[in-house]
Design an enzyme around this catalytic site. Structure first.
Site, PDB file in Angstrom:
ATOM      1  N   ASP A  74       0.820  -1.312  -0.140  1.00  0.00           N
ATOM      2  CA  ASP A  74      -0.069   0.242   0.310  1.00  0.00           C
ATOM      3  C   ASP A  74       1.095   1.453   0.001  1.00  0.00           C
ATOM      4  OD1 ASP A  74       0.756  -0.364   2.756  1.00  0.00           O
ATOM      5  OD2 ASP A  74      -0.701   0.279   3.399  1.00  0.00           O
ATOM      6  N   GLU A  86       9.049  -3.562  13.322  1.00  0.00           N
ATOM      7  CA  GLU A  86      10.236  -3.363  12.589  1.00  0.00           C
ATOM      8  C   GLU A  86      11.198  -3.267  14.220  1.00  0.00           C
ATOM      9  OE1 GLU A  86       7.258  -0.777  12.957  1.00  0.00           O
ATOM     10  OE2 GLU A  86       6.175  -0.794  11.290  1.00  0.00           O
TER      11      GLU A  86
HETATM   12  C1  UGA Z   1       2.486  -1.496   9.343  1.00  0.00           C
HETATM   13  C2  UGA Z   1       3.004  -2.629   9.901  1.00  0.00           C
HETATM   14  O1  UGA Z   1       3.633  -3.130   7.690  1.00  0.00           O
HETATM   15  C3  UGA Z   1       2.949  -3.553   9.944  1.00  0.00           C
HETATM   16  O2  UGA Z   1       3.702  -4.811  10.359  1.00  0.00           O
HETATM   17  C4  UGA Z   1       2.679  -3.060  11.277  1.00  0.00           C
HETATM   18  O3  UGA Z   1       1.680  -3.875  12.166  1.00  0.00           O
HETATM   19  C5  UGA Z   1       1.241  -1.861  11.652  1.00  0.00           C
HETATM   20  O4  UGA Z   1       2.195  -0.373  10.357  1.00  0.00           O
HETATM   21  C6  UGA Z   1       1.766  -1.371  13.045  1.00  0.00           C
HETATM   22  O5  UGA Z   1       2.712  -0.856  13.332  1.00  0.00           O
HETATM   23  O6  UGA Z   1       0.912  -1.396  13.821  1.00  0.00           O
HETATM   24  P1  UGA Z   1       0.173  -0.727   8.656  1.00  0.00           P
HETATM   25  O7  UGA Z   1       0.884   0.248   7.272  1.00  0.00           O
HETATM   26  O8  UGA Z   1      -0.786  -0.654   9.833  1.00  0.00           O
HETATM   27  O9  UGA Z   1       1.616  -2.128   8.857  1.00  0.00           O
HETATM   28  O10 UGA Z   1      -0.527  -2.558   8.177  1.00  0.00           O
HETATM   29  P2  UGA Z   1      -1.704  -2.697   6.605  1.00  0.00           P
HETATM   30  O11 UGA Z   1       0.178  -2.242   5.323  1.00  0.00           O
HETATM   31  O12 UGA Z   1      -2.820  -2.951   6.634  1.00  0.00           O
HETATM   32  O13 UGA Z   1      -0.465  -4.441   6.391  1.00  0.00           O
HETATM   33  C7  UGA Z   1       1.419  -3.904   6.010  1.00  0.00           C
HETATM   34  C8  UGA Z   1       1.360  -5.060   5.132  1.00  0.00           C
HETATM   35  O14 UGA Z   1       0.407  -6.468   5.301  1.00  0.00           O
HETATM   36  C9  UGA Z   1       0.418  -4.906   3.304  1.00  0.00           C
HETATM   37  O15 UGA Z   1       1.481  -5.317   2.344  1.00  0.00           O
HETATM   38  C10 UGA Z   1      -0.494  -5.660   3.633  1.00  0.00           C
HETATM   39  O16 UGA Z   1      -1.127  -5.575   2.323  1.00  0.00           O
HETATM   40  C11 UGA Z   1       0.076  -6.935   4.461  1.00  0.00           C
HETATM   41  N1  UGA Z   1      -1.323  -7.733   5.134  1.00  0.00           N
HETATM   42  C12 UGA Z   1      -2.194  -6.893   6.161  1.00  0.00           C
HETATM   43  C13 UGA Z   1      -1.277  -8.964   5.656  1.00  0.00           C
HETATM   44  O17 UGA Z   1      -0.929  -9.431   4.465  1.00  0.00           O
HETATM   45  N2  UGA Z   1      -2.298  -9.328   5.792  1.00  0.00           N
HETATM   46  C14 UGA Z   1      -3.699  -8.901   6.629  1.00  0.00           C
HETATM   47  O18 UGA Z   1      -4.200  -9.533   7.492  1.00  0.00           O
HETATM   48  C15 UGA Z   1      -3.070  -7.245   6.445  1.00  0.00           C
HETATM   49 MN    MN Z   2       0.624  -0.013   5.161  1.00  0.00          MN
END
Ligand code: UGA
Ligand code: MN
Length: 367
Positions: free
Chosen positions: A225, A308
């Site tokens: 994203d 991270e």
């Molecule tokens: C970011 C970090 O990438 C997460 O590891 C962390 O948990 C989060 O911040 C945090 O600090 O709370 P975030 O932008 O909040 O994540 O979440 P997403 O963009 O929705 O997900 C991160 C990545 O994991 C994306 O590439 C998404 O495609 C993937 N994802 C998300 C999964 O593979 N499974 C899920 O259920 C949700």
């Molecule tokens: Mn994200």
């Protein structure tokens, strides 16, 4: 001609020679000076003096701009009393000369990766992804960025029990070297209330693949994203051990970055510190494969918000003062946490009405 005017003309000829040589060394055309990265008009006349106002093409080269010529002519005008008419004429003349050079050095500012075998070490891009309405558009956007990068190996890892066919099809069309893997989030985290450790099983699967298959190069955790400037990839290739750089659209501060003072690392700027040793965004660091291989226990913890920090701490021995600062000492934003708007899954298709139409095919392509 008055002597002050003569001096002005001599100075401008000097400027002209410098710009000509600069142009020859960088192969820049005026029509390539797209305003994508251009400074705001208010700062244009002083562009050459303002830190961070330089422009870059996608090979990271500083570019000559029309504003720079205008600024130079204006400086000479101010110091030598050249008339505005003569100043404008000289700007036009200089620009005309530059445009003529187009035929001499017809270089593209951003060449597509060559089909020849690359001499560069591989860049492993670890991308967690999961099935949702935005998945294919996000991966399409990302693929189109990576298609502009030489010798990338894209590890696309789905939080799913079976690989999604539409994702495999997309990956096959890109021509990028890729691995399409799966790594479902363990049920105990999936069923947990509150913040979930998103993308952790995926990234650990990526690390496992690298440990088993890679020997050199650099890896980078690139969520699906985000938006990536293609210059980021030139930067992270330089990673010796662990490198860091700013990420835009992050937290309430709008940016997450190492703080650099007198050219040296002096702390972290991030809207959410939470006692972390490394308060950085997932898109804000890269690691060399060799460095990882020397640390067989390095892994990402299933701890929402501390992924991270936990991973970087698991790279011990490694301390913040050893961070390699990229993106011109962290003065450029080359990665953005864009966060696409969430969409509801689409309504089911009424097969009685549309069962014999194109909509059946379209429905298979959306969530
Ligand atoms: C970011 C970090 O990438 C997460 O590891 C962390 O948990 C989060 O911040 C945090 O600090 O709370 P975030 O932008 O909040 O994540 O979440 P997403 O963009 O929705 O997900 C991160 C990545 O994991 C994306 O590439 C998404 O495609 C993937 N994802 C998300 C999964 O593979 N499974 C899920 O259920 C949700
Ligand atoms: Mn994200």
């Amino acid at each position: 001609m008055k002597s002050s005017m003569k001096m002005g003309v001599v100075a401008l000829i000097g400027v002209c020679v410098v710009f000509y040589q600069y142009h020859l060394s960088n192969g820049v055309r005026f029509d390539q000076l797209a305003d994508f990265n251009s400074p705001d008009p208010a700062s244009a006349y002083g562009a050459a003096n303002i830190p961070g106002s330089e422009m870059y093409d996608y090979n990271g080269l500083r570019r000559v701009s029309e504003e720079m010529i205008r600024a130079a002519v204006r400086n000479v005008q101010n110091s030598n009393g050249l008339s505005p008419e003569l100043g404008n004429l000289l700007v036009q003349e200089l620009m005309g000369q530059f445009n003529k050079l187009e035929g001499v050095r017809p270089e593209k500012p951003c060449p597509l990766p060559s089909k020849k075998t690359s001499t560069l070490d591989p860049l492993y891009i670890i991308t967690p992804t999961y099935r949702r309405p935005e998945q294919i558009p996000e991966l399409t956007r990302m693929a189109h960025t990576l298609m502009l990068v030489e010798n990338v190996h894209w590890l696309v890892i789905e939080d799913a029990n079976v690989p999604t066919e539409q994702v495999t099809k997309l990956l096959n069309r890109t021509g990028i070297k890729f691995q399409h893997l799966i790594a479902p989030m363990p049920d105990k985290y999936k069923n947990k209330k509150g913040a979930k450790p998103r993308g952790v099983s995926n990234r650990n699967r990526g690390l496992k693949w690298i440990r088993a298959n890679a020997t050199s190069g650099v890896f980078y955790f690139a969520d699906d994203d985000n938006t990536y400037d293609i210059d980021l990839f030139n930067e992270i290739r330089q990673t010796q051990n662990v490198s860091m750089f700013p990420v835009g659209l992050c937290t309430k501060f709008g940016i997450s970055s190492p703080v650099v003072k007198n050219g040296k690392f002096s702390g972290f700027y991030d809207g959410w510190i939470a006692g972390r040793k490394f308060p950085v965004d997932m898109a804000g660091f890269a690691v060399s494969v060799k460095f990882l291989l020397q640390r067989p226990n390095a892994t990402m913890p299933y701890r929402a918000g501390f992924e991270e920090d936990g991973f970087l701490k698991s790279l011990a021995p490694f301390n913040p003062r050893e961070i390699q600062l990229l993106a011109d000492n962290c003065t450029r934003v080359l990665a953005w946490h864009t966060q696409t708007k969430r969409n509801e899954p689409s309504a089911p298709l009424d097969m009685k009405l549309y069962g014999d139409t194109n909509l059946v095919h379209l429905k298979q392509q959306i969530v």
